[in-house]
Write an enzyme that holds these catalytic residues in place. Sequence first.
Site, PDB file in Angstrom:
ATOM      1  N   SER A  62       0.817  -1.028   0.082  1.00 25.87           N
ATOM      2  CA  SER A  62      -0.159   0.121  -0.023  1.00 25.87           C
ATOM      3  C   SER A  62       0.870   1.114  -0.192  1.00 25.87           C
ATOM      4  CB  SER A  62      -0.808   0.044   1.335  1.00 25.87           C
ATOM      5  OG  SER A  62      -1.882  -1.102   1.227  1.00 25.87           O
TER       6      SER A  62
HETATM    7  N1  SAH Z   1      -0.550  -5.178   4.085  1.00 22.29           N
HETATM    8  C1  SAH Z   1       0.034  -5.609   2.827  1.00 22.29           C
HETATM    9  C2  SAH Z   1      -0.638  -4.916   1.449  1.00 22.29           C
HETATM   10  C3  SAH Z   1      -1.662  -6.006   1.247  1.00 22.29           C
HETATM   11  S1  SAH Z   1      -2.316  -6.203  -0.196  1.00 22.29           S
HETATM   12  C4  SAH Z   1       1.455  -4.664   2.891  1.00 22.29           C
HETATM   13  O1  SAH Z   1       1.777  -4.093   3.771  1.00 22.29           O
HETATM   14  O2  SAH Z   1       2.355  -5.004   2.035  1.00 22.29           O
HETATM   15  C5  SAH Z   1      -3.579  -7.288   0.324  1.00 22.29           C
HETATM   16  C6  SAH Z   1      -3.439  -8.763   0.571  1.00 22.29           C
HETATM   17  O3  SAH Z   1      -4.432  -9.165   1.042  1.00 22.29           O
HETATM   18  C7  SAH Z   1      -2.682  -9.578  -0.696  1.00 22.29           C
HETATM   19  O4  SAH Z   1      -1.552  -9.813  -0.330  1.00 22.29           O
HETATM   20  C8  SAH Z   1      -3.711 -10.463  -0.520  1.00 22.29           C
HETATM   21  O5  SAH Z   1      -3.390 -11.790  -1.234  1.00 22.29           O
HETATM   22  C9  SAH Z   1      -4.606 -10.672   0.687  1.00 22.29           C
HETATM   23  N2  SAH Z   1      -5.799 -11.300   0.869  1.00 22.29           N
HETATM   24  C10 SAH Z   1      -6.735 -11.040   0.175  1.00 22.29           C
HETATM   25  N3  SAH Z   1      -7.688 -11.804   0.670  1.00 22.29           N
HETATM   26  C11 SAH Z   1      -7.227 -12.518   1.631  1.00 22.29           C
HETATM   27  C12 SAH Z   1      -7.856 -13.443   2.800  1.00 22.29           C
HETATM   28  N4  SAH Z   1      -9.261 -13.811   2.369  1.00 22.29           N
HETATM   29  N5  SAH Z   1      -7.245 -13.672   3.744  1.00 22.29           N
HETATM   30  C13 SAH Z   1      -5.854 -13.490   3.818  1.00 22.29           C
HETATM   31  N6  SAH Z   1      -5.409 -12.399   3.068  1.00 22.29           N
HETATM   32  C14 SAH Z   1      -5.960 -11.976   2.053  1.00 22.29           C
END
Ligand code: SAH
Length: 213
Positions: A62
């Site tokens: 992000s």
């Molecule tokens: N917080 C992260 C950004 C995450 S992007 C950072 O600091 O880099 C969102 C993430 O959520 C992705 O990696 C995606 O695979 C994950 N995601 C999506 N649906 C999910 C679920 N049901 N359970 C766990 N992770 C999930």
Amino acid sequence: MTDWRARARAMVRRQILGRDIPAGIVTEAMADLPRHRFVPVELEAHAWEDGPLPIGRGQTISQPYMVARMTWLLGVGPGDAVLEIGTGSGYQAALLARMGCSVVSVERIAALARQARSVLTDLGLAVTVVVGDGREGYAPSAPYRGIIVTAGAEELAPAWSDQLDRGGRLVVPLRVGPGTERLLVRARTEGGFVDAWEDYCRFVPVLPGVDES
Ligand code: SAH
């Protein structure tokens, strides 16, 4: 990247303090984190820019401001138990750990979880990264003082509210219309829940199930 501390400080000064986040535990921890370690090697030079970046598998790290804003809204501090849904690169989890929180982070894509674990360990940050479907939260370590969802949710998963401690907060980007998401901050009080709407935002979606590859 030897001069990363200067870059981290500049990023915090321009992108975070320069907007509406006051100096404090969030900005201090952010200035102390090598963000370039959480992006693919070929994008290292872009790690400090004012936006999200691709981290593979169609996912993103992000924008620094959004990380700071959500962390600030979460209102957690040293010793607090925090659950993150969506580990991705591990940067958000690292920030919370640097602030002294006790962090569990759930990721559905096993390969991203492995990569995040490796960087976090390398930096000496104790985060428990779990491969799972974050819509179920993570009951073994509940309740949490803070739950932060870093993917866009179609709806609130009941587990998030259930696993929130009294006095705790949930921060989640929630779909409010076609292509539109808004941060919901839900506080758990003695009597129930109090909801407040904050910034409009854009995240990769919360998806069902686990991807073991
Ligand atoms: N917080 C992260 C950004 C995450 S992007 C950072 O600091 O880099 C969102 C993430 O959520 C992705 O990696 C995606 O695979 C994950 N995601 C999506 N649906 C999910 C679920 N049901 N359970 C766990 N992770 C999930």
